[in-house]
Design a protein around this motif. Structure first.
Motif, PDB file in Angstrom:
ATOM      1  N   GLY A 103       0.798  -1.222   0.000  1.00 12.31           N
ATOM      2  CA  GLY A 103       0.000   0.000   0.000  1.00 12.31           C
ATOM      3  C   GLY A 103       0.827   1.266   0.000  1.00 12.31           C
ATOM      4  N   THR A 104       2.107   1.167   0.325  1.00 13.49           N
ATOM      5  CA  THR A 104       2.964   2.354   0.296  1.00 13.49           C
ATOM      6  C   THR A 104       4.205   2.045  -0.542  1.00 13.49           C
ATOM      7  OG1 THR A 104       4.078   1.621   2.290  1.00 13.49           O
ATOM      8  CG2 THR A 104       2.279   3.212   2.571  1.00 13.49           C
ATOM      9  N   SER A 105       4.985   3.075  -0.783  1.00 12.11           N
ATOM     10  CA  SER A 105       6.211   2.910  -1.564  1.00 12.11           C
ATOM     11  C   SER A 105       7.403   3.004  -0.619  1.00 12.11           C
ATOM     12  CB  SER A 105       6.265   4.002  -2.639  1.00 12.11           C
ATOM     13  OG  SER A 105       7.480   3.955  -3.310  1.00 12.11           O
ATOM     14  N   PRO A 106       7.959   1.858  -0.187  1.00 13.01           N
ATOM     15  CA  PRO A 106       8.989   1.885   0.859  1.00 13.01           C
ATOM     16  C   PRO A 106      10.242   2.658   0.458  1.00 13.01           C
ATOM     17  CG  PRO A 106       8.280  -0.359   0.381  1.00 13.01           C
ATOM     18  CD  PRO A 106       7.703   0.509  -0.662  1.00 13.01           C
ATOM     19  N   MET A 107      10.571   2.664  -0.835  1.00  7.33           N
ATOM     20  CA  MET A 107      11.763   3.368  -1.295  1.00  7.33           C
ATOM     21  C   MET A 107      11.493   4.860  -1.487  1.00  7.33           C
ATOM     22  SD  MET A 107      14.370   1.180  -1.953  1.00  7.33           S
ATOM     23  CE  MET A 107      14.710  -0.520  -2.341  1.00  7.33           C
ATOM     24  N   GLY A 108      10.226   5.256  -1.381  1.00  3.66           N
ATOM     25  CA  GLY A 108       9.890   6.678  -1.504  1.00  3.66           C
ATOM     26  C   GLY A 108       9.997   7.226  -2.915  1.00  3.66           C
ATOM     27  N   LEU A 111      12.695   4.050  -9.622  1.00  2.24           N
ATOM     28  CA  LEU A 111      13.434   2.977  -8.947  1.00  2.24           C
ATOM     29  C   LEU A 111      14.108   2.066  -9.968  1.00  2.24           C
ATOM     30  CD1 LEU A 111      14.037   1.837  -6.155  1.00  2.24           C
ATOM     31  CD2 LEU A 111      12.072   0.337  -6.438  1.00  2.24           C
ATOM     32  N   MET A 112      13.370   1.741 -11.032  1.00  3.16           N
ATOM     33  CA  MET A 112      13.926   0.867 -12.067  1.00  3.16           C
ATOM     34  C   MET A 112      15.066   1.574 -12.791  1.00  3.16           C
ATOM     35  SD  MET A 112      12.589  -1.980 -11.770  1.00  3.16           S
ATOM     36  CE  MET A 112      12.152  -1.789 -10.065  1.00  3.16           C
ATOM     37  N   MET A 113      14.970   2.890 -12.962  1.00  4.59           N
ATOM     38  CA  MET A 113      16.077   3.634 -13.570  1.00  4.59           C
ATOM     39  C   MET A 113      17.320   3.518 -12.693  1.00  4.59           C
ATOM     40  SD  MET A 113      17.445   5.312 -15.934  1.00  4.59           S
ATOM     41  CE  MET A 113      16.424   6.098 -17.141  1.00  4.59           C
ATOM     42  N   GLU A 164      12.987  13.901 -14.672  1.00  5.63           N
ATOM     43  CA  GLU A 164      13.860  13.384 -13.610  1.00  5.63           C
ATOM     44  C   GLU A 164      14.499  12.060 -14.004  1.00  5.63           C
ATOM     45  OE1 GLU A 164      12.542  13.275  -9.480  1.00  5.63           O
ATOM     46  OE2 GLU A 164      10.942  14.636 -10.089  1.00  5.63           O
ATOM     47  N   LYS A 165      13.688  11.149 -14.580  1.00  5.67           N
ATOM     48  CA  LYS A 165      14.204   9.821 -14.921  1.00  5.67           C
ATOM     49  C   LYS A 165      15.302   9.925 -15.969  1.00  5.67           C
ATOM     50  CE  LYS A 165       9.728   7.792 -14.143  1.00  5.67           C
ATOM     51  NZ  LYS A 165       8.523   7.455 -14.916  1.00  5.67           N
ATOM     52  N   VAL A 166      15.037  10.671 -17.040  1.00  7.62           N
ATOM     53  CA  VAL A 166      16.058  10.816 -18.074  1.00  7.62           C
ATOM     54  C   VAL A 166      17.229  11.640 -17.528  1.00  7.62           C
ATOM     55  CG1 VAL A 166      16.522  11.780 -20.352  1.00  7.62           C
ATOM     56  CG2 VAL A 166      14.473  10.444 -19.966  1.00  7.62           C
ATOM     57  N   GLY A 167      16.927  12.546 -16.596  1.00 11.20           N
ATOM     58  CA  GLY A 167      17.990  13.306 -15.936  1.00 11.20           C
ATOM     59  C   GLY A 167      18.948  12.387 -15.205  1.00 11.20           C
ATOM     60  N   LEU A 168      18.404  11.376 -14.523  1.00  9.41           N
ATOM     61  CA  LEU A 168      19.266  10.406 -13.829  1.00  9.41           C
ATOM     62  C   LEU A 168      20.217   9.746 -14.815  1.00  9.41           C
ATOM     63  CD1 LEU A 168      16.855   8.564 -11.346  1.00  9.41           C
ATOM     64  CD2 LEU A 168      18.704  10.117 -10.784  1.00  9.41           C
ATOM     65  N   HIS A 210      20.469  13.461  -6.747  1.00  6.88           N
ATOM     66  CA  HIS A 210      19.556  13.623  -5.608  1.00  6.88           C
ATOM     67  C   HIS A 210      19.555  12.435  -4.660  1.00  6.88           C
ATOM     68  CE1 HIS A 210      15.877  15.340  -3.699  1.00  6.88           C
ATOM     69  NE2 HIS A 210      16.456  16.446  -4.112  1.00  6.88           N
ATOM     70  N   LEU A 211      20.548  11.551  -4.757  1.00  9.82           N
ATOM     71  CA  LEU A 211      20.510  10.330  -3.940  1.00  9.82           C
ATOM     72  C   LEU A 211      20.640  10.637  -2.453  1.00  9.82           C
ATOM     73  CD1 LEU A 211      20.279   7.270  -4.185  1.00  9.82           C
ATOM     74  CD2 LEU A 211      22.755   7.126  -4.195  1.00  9.82           C
ATOM     75  N   LYS A 212      21.371  11.719  -2.129  1.00  5.78           N
ATOM     76  CA  LYS A 212      21.595  12.076  -0.724  1.00  5.78           C
ATOM     77  C   LYS A 212      20.279  12.351   0.007  1.00  5.78           C
ATOM     78  CE  LYS A 212      24.188  15.626   1.143  1.00  5.78           C
ATOM     79  NZ  LYS A 212      25.042  16.802   0.859  1.00  5.78           N
ATOM     80  N   TYR A 213      19.279  12.802  -0.747  1.00  6.45           N
ATOM     81  CA  TYR A 213      18.015  13.198  -0.114  1.00  6.45           C
ATOM     82  C   TYR A 213      16.924  12.147  -0.268  1.00  6.45           C
ATOM     83  CZ  TYR A 213      20.714  17.410  -0.671  1.00  6.45           C
ATOM     84  OH  TYR A 213      21.746  18.313  -0.655  1.00  6.45           O
ATOM     85  N   GLU A 214      17.279  10.984  -0.838  1.00  5.89           N
ATOM     86  CA  GLU A 214      16.286   9.922  -0.966  1.00  5.89           C
ATOM     87  C   GLU A 214      16.183   9.158   0.351  1.00  5.89           C
ATOM     88  OE1 GLU A 214      14.480   9.841  -3.519  1.00  5.89           O
ATOM     89  OE2 GLU A 214      15.612  10.591  -5.236  1.00  5.89           O
ATOM     90  N   VAL A 215      15.182   8.261   0.394  1.00  2.70           N
ATOM     91  CA  VAL A 215      14.991   7.414   1.574  1.00  2.70           C
ATOM     92  C   VAL A 215      16.246   6.564   1.793  1.00  2.70           C
ATOM     93  CG1 VAL A 215      13.531   5.574   2.512  1.00  2.70           C
ATOM     94  CG2 VAL A 215      12.517   7.393   1.148  1.00  2.70           C
ATOM     95  N   LYS A 216      16.589   6.334   3.052  1.00  2.00           N
ATOM     96  CA  LYS A 216      17.834   5.615   3.372  1.00  2.00           C
ATOM     97  C   LYS A 216      17.905   4.225   2.730  1.00  2.00           C
ATOM     98  CE  LYS A 216      20.131   8.630   5.442  1.00  2.00           C
ATOM     99  NZ  LYS A 216      20.357   9.344   4.194  1.00  2.00           N
ATOM    100  N   VAL A 217      16.747   3.544   2.641  1.00  2.00           N
ATOM    101  CA  VAL A 217      16.742   2.199   2.043  1.00  2.00           C
ATOM    102  C   VAL A 217      17.246   2.263   0.606  1.00  2.00           C
ATOM    103  CG1 VAL A 217      15.345   0.157   1.617  1.00  2.00           C
ATOM    104  CG2 VAL A 217      14.684   1.721   3.405  1.00  2.00           C
ATOM    105  N   LEU A 218      16.779   3.269  -0.140  1.00  2.00           N
ATOM    106  CA  LEU A 218      17.197   3.418  -1.530  1.00  2.00           C
ATOM    107  C   LEU A 218      18.683   3.772  -1.593  1.00  2.00           C
ATOM    108  CD1 LEU A 218      16.641   3.588  -4.533  1.00  2.00           C
ATOM    109  CD2 LEU A 218      15.788   5.891  -4.220  1.00  2.00           C
ATOM    110  N   PHE A 219      19.078   4.701  -0.738  1.00  2.00           N
ATOM    111  CA  PHE A 219      20.475   5.155  -0.691  1.00  2.00           C
ATOM    112  C   PHE A 219      21.427   3.972  -0.533  1.00  2.00           C
ATOM    113  CE2 PHE A 219      24.183   6.664   1.670  1.00  2.00           C
ATOM    114  CZ  PHE A 219      24.553   7.783   0.936  1.00  2.00           C
ATOM    115  N   TRP A 220      21.149   3.135   0.467  1.00  2.80           N
ATOM    116  CA  TRP A 220      22.050   1.999   0.726  1.00  2.80           C
ATOM    117  C   TRP A 220      21.885   0.903  -0.297  1.00  2.80           C
ATOM    118  CZ3 TRP A 220      26.065   3.247   3.132  1.00  2.80           C
ATOM    119  CH2 TRP A 220      26.029   4.174   4.169  1.00  2.80           C
ATOM    120  N   SER A 221      20.659   0.725  -0.856  1.00  9.27           N
ATOM    121  CA  SER A 221      20.457  -0.307  -1.883  1.00  9.27           C
ATOM    122  C   SER A 221      21.333  -0.015  -3.101  1.00  9.27           C
ATOM    123  CB  SER A 221      18.997  -0.359  -2.333  1.00  9.27           C
ATOM    124  OG  SER A 221      18.176  -0.613  -1.239  1.00  9.27           O
ATOM    125  N   VAL A 222      21.544   1.272  -3.391  1.00  9.30           N
ATOM    126  CA  VAL A 222      22.364   1.626  -4.545  1.00  9.30           C
ATOM    127  C   VAL A 222      23.842   1.565  -4.177  1.00  9.30           C
ATOM    128  CG1 VAL A 222      22.948   3.507  -6.123  1.00  9.30           C
ATOM    129  CG2 VAL A 222      20.559   3.026  -5.605  1.00  9.30           C
TER     130      VAL A 222
END
Lengths: 255, 105
Positions: free
Chosen positions: A18-23, A29-31, A232-236, B69-81
């Protein structure tokens, strides 16, 4: 933009659904994970370069007495010392320094496009995307010149020894291809073509993606969608291309 | 069939954020210029290579942390990368060490 604050009901964790844990959204995320796999690919290439280079003897002696030969690995500043339209003047690493500057600046204009997208400012997104595309095209043009110069070769060429019908024969080698080159061991030019070529292809596809984003922004696709997350995605991806260049610059041109 | 265009609210530029981005760009350019100077002043050797690697990681940190912008993402994402990058460090050490043990000529 896509930063969703996970509202979790008591007794449940963010991983219960129900939520997006990675925010971040699925696409972003896939990018990230695609870029991680791409980082491994580039590392594979650069580390193989490091391995082959360290298995070849290094040049020992003062830099000013350096000469090209297959018996030692070339010093990069002696290979990349030319700039377009100027002949006969040694300007080591100046041109590749300029290319680095161009790519870093295009990364800045990209991040400004992302910032404009957060504010739904279509005109600013268009402006900064065009600057980013221009930076990418400039970089590609520079690389086209650098490759041409590398392939055609400079100066008088280098005498290289080889065995023909059981006899040692000296032959002048001019320029570079996958079999031989005037700068040093054949592997040196092979890595130049593969690593800068693979990176250049990333820049090329990045320019195409950037163009697509510009086109969609200009035709109002993202205004209708209600957000500019595609920027943002293409920016990454574009920042990643810049990131790889930082490593290529260090390990190929400086070390 | 008429299509109602959604109302779009364009916000003014975030001056503080933009200033910060340009500052990061300046740092990247200064570090690159520093590398350029080191390339022509210090003698070739392991110390120089080490310095270049440190400066490159500094630049990579700014690009990934601020621009991506990785520094400001959720910690789980930061460490996963970040954590899988350990494999790259290992690959580098292992292969370059192996390389010094191979004689190709």
């Amino acid at each position: 933009m896509s930063q969703t604050t996970a509202a979790v009901s008591p007794g449940k964790s963010v991983w219960d659904g129900g939520t997006s844990p990675m925010g971040v959204s699925y696409g972003k995320l896939m990018m990230w994970f695609f870029l991680m796999s791409d980082a491994f690919t580039f590392s594979g290439l650069l580390i193989t370069y490091g391995m082959v280079r360290s298995s070849n003897p290094a040049y020992i002696g003062p830099v000013k007495d350096f000469f090209f030969a297959t018996t030692h690995w070339p010093i990069p500043e002696k290979v990349y010392d030319a700039i377009p339209f100027v002949h006969g003047i040694e300007l080591p690493l100046v041109f590749v320094g300029f290319m680095t500057f161009v790519l870093i600046m295009s990364s800045v204009t990209m991040v400004l496009a992302v910032e404009a997208g957060h504010r739904m400012d279509r005109q600013a997104v268009e402006k900064w995307m065009l600057w980013t595309i221009l930076g990418g095209l400039t970089f590609l043009s520079c690389q086209a010149w650098e490759w041409t110069h590398f392939i055609i070769g400079s100066g008088e060429g280098t005498p290289m020894s080889e065995v023909v019908n059981g006899q040692w024969v000296q032959r002048i080698v001019q320029g570079a291809n996958l079999h031989e080159n005037q700068y040093g061991p054949p592997a040196f030019a092979d890595f130049f073509f593969f690593i800068t070529g693979f990176h250049g292809f990333h820049v090329f596809s990045g320019v195409l993606f950037n163009w697509l984003i510009y086109y969609n922004a200009a035709t109002g696709v993202y205004d209708r969608r209600g957000h500019y997350e595609m920027v943002e995605k293409v920016g990454l991806y574009w920042h990643f291309v810049d990131l790889v260049w930082v490593f290529v610059f260090t390990f190929f041109y400086l070390v | 069939m008429t299509h109602q265009e959604p109302q779009i609210v364009v916000l003014p530029p975030n001056k503080e954020k933009i200033k910060k981005l340009w500052r990061v760009a300046l740092i990247l350019l200064l570090v690159t210029m520093g590398e350029f100077i080191i390339a022509f002043t210090l003698p070739h050797g392991p110390a120089k290579t080490f310095l270049f690697v440190i400066l490159t990681i500094v630049k990579a940190g700014y690009i990934v942390g601020e621009f991506m912008h990785l520094k400001y993402e959720v910690k789980v994402l930061f460490w996963s990368v970040l954590i899988p990058m350990i494999f790259i460090a290992w690959m580098l050490v292992a292969f370059v060490y192996e390389g010094t043990k191979i004689v190709t000529y």
